[in-house]
Design an enzyme around this catalytic site. Structure first.
Site, PDB file in Angstrom:
ATOM      1  N   HIS A   1       0.866  -1.236   0.094  1.00  0.00           N
ATOM      2  CA  HIS A   1       0.127  -0.009  -0.033  1.00  0.00           C
ATOM      3  C   HIS A   1       0.995   1.134   0.265  1.00  0.00           C
ATOM      4  O   HIS A   1       2.035   1.431   0.511  1.00  0.00           O
ATOM      5  CB  HIS A   1      -0.666   0.071   1.109  1.00  0.00           C
ATOM      6  CG  HIS A   1      -2.051   1.166   1.213  1.00  0.00           C
ATOM      7  ND1 HIS A   1      -2.885   1.284   0.505  1.00  0.00           N
ATOM      8  CD2 HIS A   1      -1.737   2.357   1.956  1.00  0.00           C
ATOM      9  CE1 HIS A   1      -3.619   2.395   0.724  1.00  0.00           C
ATOM     10  NE2 HIS A   1      -2.811   3.040   1.572  1.00  0.00           N
TER      11      HIS A   1
ATOM     12  N   GLU B   1       8.747   0.985  -3.113  1.00  0.00           N
ATOM     13  CA  GLU B   1       7.667  -0.409  -2.885  1.00  0.00           C
ATOM     14  C   GLU B   1       8.325  -1.514  -3.650  1.00  0.00           C
ATOM     15  O   GLU B   1       8.617  -2.637  -3.306  1.00  0.00           O
ATOM     16  CB  GLU B   1       6.479  -0.006  -4.016  1.00  0.00           C
ATOM     17  CG  GLU B   1       5.661   1.012  -3.110  1.00  0.00           C
ATOM     18  CD  GLU B   1       4.295   1.320  -3.844  1.00  0.00           C
ATOM     19  OE1 GLU B   1       3.737   0.187  -4.415  1.00  0.00           O
ATOM     20  OE2 GLU B   1       3.991   2.504  -3.913  1.00  0.00           O
TER      21      GLU B   1
ATOM     22  N   ASP C   1      -6.733  -2.308   3.854  1.00  0.00           N
ATOM     23  CA  ASP C   1      -5.338  -1.610   4.224  1.00  0.00           C
ATOM     24  C   ASP C   1      -5.024  -1.592   5.581  1.00  0.00           C
ATOM     25  O   ASP C   1      -4.525  -0.755   6.117  1.00  0.00           O
ATOM     26  CB  ASP C   1      -5.314  -0.443   3.743  1.00  0.00           C
ATOM     27  CG  ASP C   1      -5.536  -0.195   2.074  1.00  0.00           C
ATOM     28  OD1 ASP C   1      -5.166  -1.116   1.378  1.00  0.00           O
ATOM     29  OD2 ASP C   1      -6.116   0.722   1.557  1.00  0.00           O
TER      30      ASP C   1
END
Ligand code: GRF
Length: 199
Positions: A117, A182, A153
């Site tokens: 996320h 990420e 999330d």
């Protein structure tokens, strides 16, 4: 060899980072795992073409084809489960997969489904994370790898990376800075998890 399934909806740059990490020398032997399927809910996902070019097994389950169904979401997920479970995966990795999953689906993969996320959870769950971080005046932003639970999330945090928010940043510039992190932390978190599964 254990199987890993990756779910995408779009560009699939995180999926590419995961595949690239998993095809590095010794990775498969060290972790006794390989990415065996890339599944997309969109036939036009750019990441899908790339995965096919790498010779990976791919599948498309288009959520829109279930719109007329009595339970569209359940029918969509049932079809996804069939594709995924054929691989009996040790891990199911959400990598820019843009559908909200039902608790039933999440429970089925409890403890073996991870997500990346683009925010420092628990701050900014949901969409438009970069714009929201800029508007809130955050000096730092980042990305989180977490276990997937029924609440969107949320779920135990496995890894995070922090980047500065610069005064001139717009959402796009910040997103690019976060995305490069990420690509670093998702493969690392997966390797850590696999090490714990078979030390
Ligand atoms: C990433 O920022 C991911 O964290 C978010 O959507 C974006 C997907 O990018 N959920 P990509 O498809 O992996 O390039």
């Amino acid at each position: 060899m254990n199987n890993i399934v990756v779910l995408i909806s779009g560009g699939g740059s995180n999926m590419r980072a995961l595949v690239q990490a998993s095809t590095r020398e010794n990775w498969a032997q060290r972790h006794r795992a390989r990415i065996s399927l890339v599944l997309s809910n969109r036939a036009d996902a750019a990441g899908l073409t790339w995965a096919q070019q790498q010779g990976l097994d791919t599948a498309v389950v288009d959520h829109r084809s279930y719109a007329q169904h009595a339970n569209p979401r359940e029918a969509f997920e049932a079809e996804m489960r069939q594709h995924i479970d054929r691989h009996a995966p040790v891990l199911v990795l959400l990598a820019g997969f843009m559908r909200i999953l039902t608790p039933g689906f999440v429970d089925h993969y409890a403890g073996r489904m991870l997500n990346i996320h683009p925010s420092l959870l628990p701050a900014f769950p949901g969409l438009h994370t970069h714009q929201r971080a800029i508007e809130a005046g955050c000096r730092f932003a980042g990305a989180t790898v977490h276990e997937v639970t029924a609440e969107l999330d949320h779920g135990p945090i496995l890894a995070q990376a922090v980047v500065p928010v610069l005064p001139e940043d717009d959402a796009e510039a910040l997103a690019a800075r976060v995305l490069s992190q990420e690509h670093r932390i998702y493969p690392q978190a997966v390797a850590d998890r696999l090490r714990r599964l078979s030390p």
